[in-house]
Design a protein around this motif. Structure first.
Motif, PDB file in Angstrom:
ATOM      1  N   ASP A  18       0.862  -1.177   0.000  1.00  0.00           N
ATOM      2  CA  ASP A  18       0.000   0.000   0.000  1.00  0.00           C
ATOM      3  C   ASP A  18       0.902   1.232   0.000  1.00  0.00           C
ATOM      4  OD1 ASP A  18       0.030   1.492   2.789  1.00  0.00           O
ATOM      5  OD2 ASP A  18       0.052  -0.654   3.257  1.00  0.00           O
ATOM      6  N   PRO A  19       0.375   2.398  -0.370  1.00  0.00           N
ATOM      7  CA  PRO A  19       1.244   3.573  -0.532  1.00  0.00           C
ATOM      8  C   PRO A  19       1.748   4.185   0.763  1.00  0.00           C
ATOM      9  CG  PRO A  19      -1.027   4.124  -1.037  1.00  0.00           C
ATOM     10  CD  PRO A  19      -0.992   2.644  -0.837  1.00  0.00           C
ATOM     11  N   HIS A  20       1.246   3.759   1.920  1.00  0.00           N
ATOM     12  CA  HIS A  20       1.637   4.418   3.163  1.00  0.00           C
ATOM     13  C   HIS A  20       2.457   3.537   4.104  1.00  0.00           C
ATOM     14  CE1 HIS A  20      -0.565   7.990   2.132  1.00  0.00           C
ATOM     15  NE2 HIS A  20      -1.642   7.278   1.892  1.00  0.00           N
ATOM     16  N   SER A  21       2.558   2.243   3.808  1.00  0.00           N
ATOM     17  CA  SER A  21       3.541   1.437   4.529  1.00  0.00           C
ATOM     18  C   SER A  21       4.915   1.860   4.042  1.00  0.00           C
ATOM     19  CB  SER A  21       3.323  -0.056   4.258  1.00  0.00           C
ATOM     20  OG  SER A  21       2.174  -0.527   4.916  1.00  0.00           O
ATOM     21  N   ASN A  22       5.860   1.990   4.969  1.00  0.00           N
ATOM     22  CA  ASN A  22       7.142   2.572   4.563  1.00  0.00           C
ATOM     23  C   ASN A  22       8.266   2.106   5.482  1.00  0.00           C
ATOM     24  OD1 ASN A  22       8.777   4.142   2.930  1.00  0.00           O
ATOM     25  ND2 ASN A  22       8.312   6.063   3.967  1.00  0.00           N
ATOM     26  N   TYR A  23       9.472   2.202   4.957  1.00  0.00           N
ATOM     27  CA  TYR A  23      10.685   1.940   5.734  1.00  0.00           C
ATOM     28  C   TYR A  23      11.377   3.275   5.985  1.00  0.00           C
ATOM     29  CZ  TYR A  23      15.576   0.737   6.638  1.00  0.00           C
ATOM     30  OH  TYR A  23      16.835   0.660   7.172  1.00  0.00           O
TER      31      TYR A  23
END
Length: 529
Positions: A80-85
């Motif tokens: 999804d576009p808002h999961s992030n490292y």
């Protein structure tokens, strides 16, 4: 496309598979069975082998750390576009906006004539305590000469920001005299409320730029002060507010919604539904509300707008909000970096999902605002977004719409009147800000008692405008264009006056002037009246 870059893609594909297992290694507590440990060791070794081969055999030099972290980010964005490292070194900067403070010296600055110039000194800040003053020029920091070297804002922040309690040695130039100052960095607040004042005798205005841990306290102080000035109605400006701390948004809604009113719910595969209700008697309970939003209003801003709209508590004005309705949980990894993982979705009190649809292409998702601009949604209400299947009903029978983002009750098109290439070049080159600093250095603004008096008494003369045009041409090589100048004259006048006001009253001064010709604010005033 570069053919050498193409050669990396199959290898990156292998890395994506390996990283999924590798993340498990980071997140485990060491209590694994011998068989699972052997499997993890196998994939950990495979990942190390791939990176080693790339480092040894690839046609160009690679940055192994950067490649690995980019691979993790791409993996998460595929979900999804808002999961992030978030790399460990980037966490500190992100936490500043959440905490609402950072370690620094406490000045606002501009780069004027390639020299770091002090625009404002925060009262009781470290810089204030050692006698640094407005209009001082900082020419050396910790032995590094920074005047006339092509200085950037980013480098200034690198030099002046730092841990609280650490020293920084500064040399300033004041009226031709060099002065050395040793400043001990302290906590510098990041104010989330950029302006609050009375628009009319009974309509107050609060602009909130982000939701930090300090935002609710700032909001309460501002709202109480406005009530003391006779506020019976409020314009709450959440335009360009990208969100932040949910708890602050909920606390602000506690001041607006009756006790026991639903605010937002969250639900995910591994997270049962949780409904958040207002918990206090609202001290703004009898204040009529208008909330301003646009396509850059996201997350916590949308929760506030959605709660007010769905509970028939106020009027939402502007354009469709961004549409970020995914809830992230931060999971710290062993190396100090952070996995920001989506665990549930936000729903408004009527059951609307705030999240706009998304496909696998992360770039397309992030370019949505440009797409809205190109397809005309910012200029005319898009009726296709008001699909029958996405209708919801508020307790008082008002129809509200789902499908991603908050649709306003009153649509106000983007105002592009008076825009021109000449005006945009002036904006992008920061001419308005620089010229206003230049003007404030040589003209006394303290003679104006407050921003209201400045608005009434300050005259933007032809001489000031001519000086401005000459400054743009001489300092930034922006050639004067008579036709475009006349087309944008009212915008130019407003911008020059607002930026001069900013030099004296900071954001309050600028917004006070800009807001007088703001279509959304004028629409809100009419709606409240």
């Amino acid at each position: 496309m570069n053919s050498s870059n193409k050669a990396l893609y199959p290898l990156i594909g292998s890395l994506l598979v390996a990283v999924g297992i590798f993340l498990g290694i980071f997140l485990t507590d060491g209590k694994t069975s011998s068989s699972s440990s052997s499997i993890e060791g196998k994939y950990e070794q495979k990942l190390a082998d791939i990176i080693q081969v790339l480092d040894r055999e690839y046609v160009d030099t690679i940055d192994k750390k950067q490649l690995f972290e980019k691979t993790i980010s791409d993996l998460l964005h595929g979900l999804d576009p808002h999961s992030n490292y978030i790399a460990a070194e980037d966490l500190a900067a992100m936490s500043e906006s959440i905490q609402g403070k950072f370690g620094g010296v406490g000045i606002r600055f501009t780069i004027y004539d390639d020299t770091l110039s002090v625009v404002n000194v925060i009262d009781q800040s470290p810089a204030f305590k050692v006698g640094i003053q407005k209009f001082d020029q900082i020419i050396n920091v910790d032995g590094e000469d920074i005047a006339n070297v092509g200085l950037s804002n980013e480098h200034v922040r690198e030099l002046l920001k730092g841990e609280e309690g650490t020293p920084v040695n500064i040399t300033i130039l004041r009226k031709g005299e060099k002065l050395n100052k040793k400043v001990i960095r302290g906590a510098v607040p990041i104010e989330s409320i950029s302006a609050s004042y009375m628009l009319t005798d009974d309509i107050g205005y609060i602009r909130l730029g982000q939701f930090s841990m300090q935002s609710a306290n700032e909001f309460y102080v501002a709202a109480i002060a406005l009530k003391g000035q006779g506020m019976k109605k409020m314009v709450f400006d959440l335009r360009y507010n990208g969100g932040g701390v949910l708890g602050s948004a909920v606390s602000i809604l506690d001041a607006i919604l009756e006790k026991g009113t639903p605010i937002v719910s969250t639900k995910g595969k591994n997270n049962p539904e949780r409904i958040i209700y207002s918990e206090s008697k609202p001290f703004l309970g009898h204040v009529d509300m208008a909330v301003l939003i646009n396509s850059s209003s996201a997350s916590a801003s949308e929760i506030v707008a959605g709660a007010i709209q769905d509970n028939d508590r106020g009027t939402i004005i502007g354009r469709r909000s961004f549409g970020k309705g995914l809830v992230q949980q931060d999971i710290q990894l062993k190396d100090g970096s952070n996995l920001r993982l989506t665990v549930s979705r936000y729903y408004t009190p009527t059951g609307r999902s705030i999240q706009k649809p998304y496909m696998e292409n992360y770039e397309d998702y992030m370019m949505d605002e440009l797409n809205r601009y190109e397809n005309g949604e910012l200029y005319e209400l898009d009726s296709s977004l008001l699909a029958d299947s996405l209708k919801y009903t508020t307790p008082k029978g008002k129809i509200v719409y789902g499908g991603g983002g908050i649709m306003p009750d009153i649509f106000v098109p983007l105002d592009t009147t008076g825009s021109s290439m000449y005006y945009r070049r002036l904006q992008y080159a920061n001419v308005f800000n620089e010229f206003s600093y230049h003007y404030a250095r040589f003209n006394d603004l303290t003679k104006y008692r407050n921003v209201q008096a400045f608005d009434r008494e300050f005259k933007l003369t032809e001489k000031i405008l001519n000086d401005f045009k000459k400054y743009a041409a001489d300092k930034h090589d922006i050639a004067f264009n008579e036709r475009e100048y006349q087309l944008s004259l009212e915008r130019i006048k407003t911008s020059v006056k607002a930026e001069i006001a900013r030099q004296r009253w900071l954001e309050l001064g600028a917004y006070y002037i800009f807001n007088k010709n703001d279509n959304e604010i004028n629409t809100a005033i009419k709606a409240l009246q």
